[in-house]
Design an enzyme around this catalytic site. Structure first.
Site, PDB file in Angstrom:
ATOM      1  N   HIS A  75     -14.316 -15.475  13.038  1.00 50.86           N
ATOM      2  CA  HIS A  75     -15.479 -16.113  13.670  1.00 50.86           C
ATOM      3  C   HIS A  75     -16.239 -15.128  14.550  1.00 50.86           C
ATOM      4  O   HIS A  75     -15.637 -14.307  15.247  1.00 50.86           O
ATOM      5  CB  HIS A  75     -15.075 -17.374  14.434  1.00 50.86           C
ATOM      6  CG  HIS A  75     -14.225 -17.167  15.650  1.00 50.86           C
ATOM      7  ND1 HIS A  75     -14.768 -17.021  16.910  1.00 50.86           N
ATOM      8  CD2 HIS A  75     -12.882 -17.117  15.812  1.00 50.86           C
ATOM      9  CE1 HIS A  75     -13.777 -16.882  17.786  1.00 50.86           C
ATOM     10  NE2 HIS A  75     -12.630 -16.942  17.154  1.00 50.86           N
ATOM     11  N   GLU A 227     -16.465 -21.726  15.629  1.00 52.99           N
ATOM     12  CA  GLU A 227     -15.007 -21.842  15.790  1.00 52.99           C
ATOM     13  C   GLU A 227     -14.640 -22.250  17.205  1.00 52.99           C
ATOM     14  O   GLU A 227     -13.724 -23.051  17.412  1.00 52.99           O
ATOM     15  CB  GLU A 227     -14.334 -20.512  15.416  1.00 52.99           C
ATOM     16  CG  GLU A 227     -12.828 -20.624  15.196  1.00 52.99           C
ATOM     17  CD  GLU A 227     -12.006 -20.509  16.472  1.00 52.99           C
ATOM     18  OE1 GLU A 227     -10.804 -20.806  16.430  1.00 52.99           O
ATOM     19  OE2 GLU A 227     -12.557 -20.129  17.533  1.00 52.99           O
ATOM     20  N   GLU A 228     -15.329 -21.687  18.184  1.00 49.93           N
ATOM     21  CA  GLU A 228     -14.934 -21.929  19.578  1.00 49.93           C
ATOM     22  C   GLU A 228     -15.116 -23.390  19.999  1.00 49.93           C
ATOM     23  O   GLU A 228     -14.573 -23.814  21.015  1.00 49.93           O
ATOM     24  CB  GLU A 228     -15.694 -20.996  20.537  1.00 49.93           C
ATOM     25  CG  GLU A 228     -15.319 -19.518  20.413  1.00 49.93           C
ATOM     26  CD  GLU A 228     -13.909 -19.160  20.902  1.00 49.93           C
ATOM     27  OE1 GLU A 228     -13.163 -20.076  21.310  1.00 49.93           O
ATOM     28  OE2 GLU A 228     -13.547 -17.980  20.841  1.00 49.93           O
ATOM     29  N   ASP A 248      -7.726 -13.789  13.256  1.00 52.05           N
ATOM     30  CA  ASP A 248      -8.114 -14.123  14.630  1.00 52.05           C
ATOM     31  C   ASP A 248      -7.074 -13.520  15.566  1.00 52.05           C
ATOM     32  O   ASP A 248      -5.922 -13.304  15.186  1.00 52.05           O
ATOM     33  CB  ASP A 248      -8.210 -15.648  14.794  1.00 52.05           C
ATOM     34  CG  ASP A 248      -9.190 -16.057  15.892  1.00 52.05           C
ATOM     35  OD1 ASP A 248      -9.487 -15.218  16.772  1.00 52.05           O
ATOM     36  OD2 ASP A 248      -9.655 -17.220  15.867  1.00 52.05           O
TER      37      ASP A 248
HETATM   38 ZN   LIG Z   1     -10.708 -16.794  18.103  1.00 50.90          ZN
END
Ligand SMILES: [Zn+2]
Length: 352
Positions: A75, A227-228, A248
């Site tokens: 991401h 994503e966050e 990640d």
């Molecule tokens: Zn991350």
């Protein structure tokens, strides 16, 4: 490139720094996605965008290869904030984008990205920042949305003059990453999560092109942009993909096996266990190829794979990444962990 390195570690370190310096809080990612698209396109990958702005990069030859597709996801959105309120003092209250503690941004420089163009800089401070004025009140102060505010670098003492400058409620706020590469091979920066892993994908794409690596399955890279906030890979996974490896950061800290010099295969996080067989395959590939690796569990964590599974995709998912110290705070990682992660991903993409 050193002999032990397949994807160039220094290149990935510098690419990480380049990406960290492009502001991209969740919801404000178009510029950085354009940059990543150009880097991947230069290796002949076919780039498409999903409607909500994720990037899907397909390796050439996908039509000729048989069987189940593989997708690596990282991401490019980061933590950040939005202007919640323009206070009568002319200071700004913030609302957070992503999960971080208010104390981790105190003292940071920031940029307000005005909705209709232009930027204003400022500093994140508490409402009792001067110890000469507030004394012990400052050390006793709970850091939260009420006590953290932005002091703008504008000659404006009230809300009307701030509004007149074009700053509005809802403007994106990015934090100064203060990106620094040290002579000892570290990068210190905000937002290594997850720009280091986007840089790894670019490094892996370079290695695939330069080494003429034969991919055994239809292969895609996915650069997600939400994503966050929990819906990074919830849409847009190409048809035929049955395996997703989220790339990640590994969480380094007390009680963790992960470190800044290895790659970690995470077998469980806050969203549950990852696929047993795929995780085992990655652990075996790391062992067989002499790749410095750890197996770990992250308690307060979810990934693009968690989000794809929650969205209903029927896939096998795994999670690998470089060790990042001080995650979602002031982060640091070492070039070595970028290299070990890239080696593991290349071994995976070459494997049957
Ligand atoms: Zn991350």
């Amino acid at each position: 490139m050193t002999e032990s390195t397949r994807a160039d570690g220094r290149f990935m370190l510098e690419t990480t720094a380049d990406l960290c310096r492009i502001p991209s809080p969740t919801g404000f990612t178009r510029n950085v996605v354009d940059v990543v698209a150009r880097r991947l396109e230069s290796h002949g990958l076919e780039i498409t965008r999903t409607v909500k702005g994720s990037l899907v990069a397909a390796f050439p030859g996908n039509d000729d290869r048989r069987g189940e597709g593989r997708l690596l996801s990282a991401h490019v959105d980061t933590l950040g904030a939005m202007v919640k309120e323009i206070k009568s003092s002319g200071r700004l209250a913030l609302t957070r984008l992503g999960g971080f503690d208010w104390s981790t941004i105190e003292g940071e420089y920031c940029t307000i990205h005005k909705r209709w163009g232009g930027e204003v800089t400022g500093t994140v401070l508490t409402t009792k920042a001067s110890s000469h004025v507030h004394g012990k009140e400052l050390s006793d102060l709970k850091r939260d949305e009420k006590s953290i505010e932005v002091r703008l670098d504008l000659a404006a003492r009230d809300a009307d003059s701030v509004r007149a400058s074009g700053v509005s409620v809802g403007d994106f706020v990015s934090l100064d990453p203060r990106t620094t590469i040290t002579e000892t091979g570290f990068i210190k920066s905000r937002h290594l999560d997850d720009k280091a892993c986007v840089a790894i994908l670019i490094g892996v794409a370079n290695a695939i092109a330069e080494e003429h690596i034969a991919l055994t399955r239809p292969t895609y890279f996915f650069v997600s942009t939400y994503e966050e906030v929990g819906h990074g890979t919830s849409a847009g996974v190409p048809d035929g993909v049955t395996e997703i490896v989220a790339v990640d950061m590994a969480a380094v800290g007390e009680g963790q096996t992960s470190d800044e010099w290895s790659t970690t295969i995470c077998v469980k996080d806050g969203s549950g266990p990852y696929d047993y067989d795929l995780s085992n395959r990655l652990i075996e590939l790391a062992s067989a190829n002499g790749i410095g690796h750890r197996v770990d569990i992250y308690t307060h964590y979810a990934s693009d794979v968690s989000q794809a599974l929650r969205a209903g995709y029927d896939i096998r998912g795994a999670l690998v990444g470089p060790g990042v110290d001080g995650s979602h705070s002031y982060e640091r990682l070492h070039q070595r962990s970028l290299e070990e992660t890239a080696k593991l991903l290349l071994a995976y993409l070459e494997s049957e």
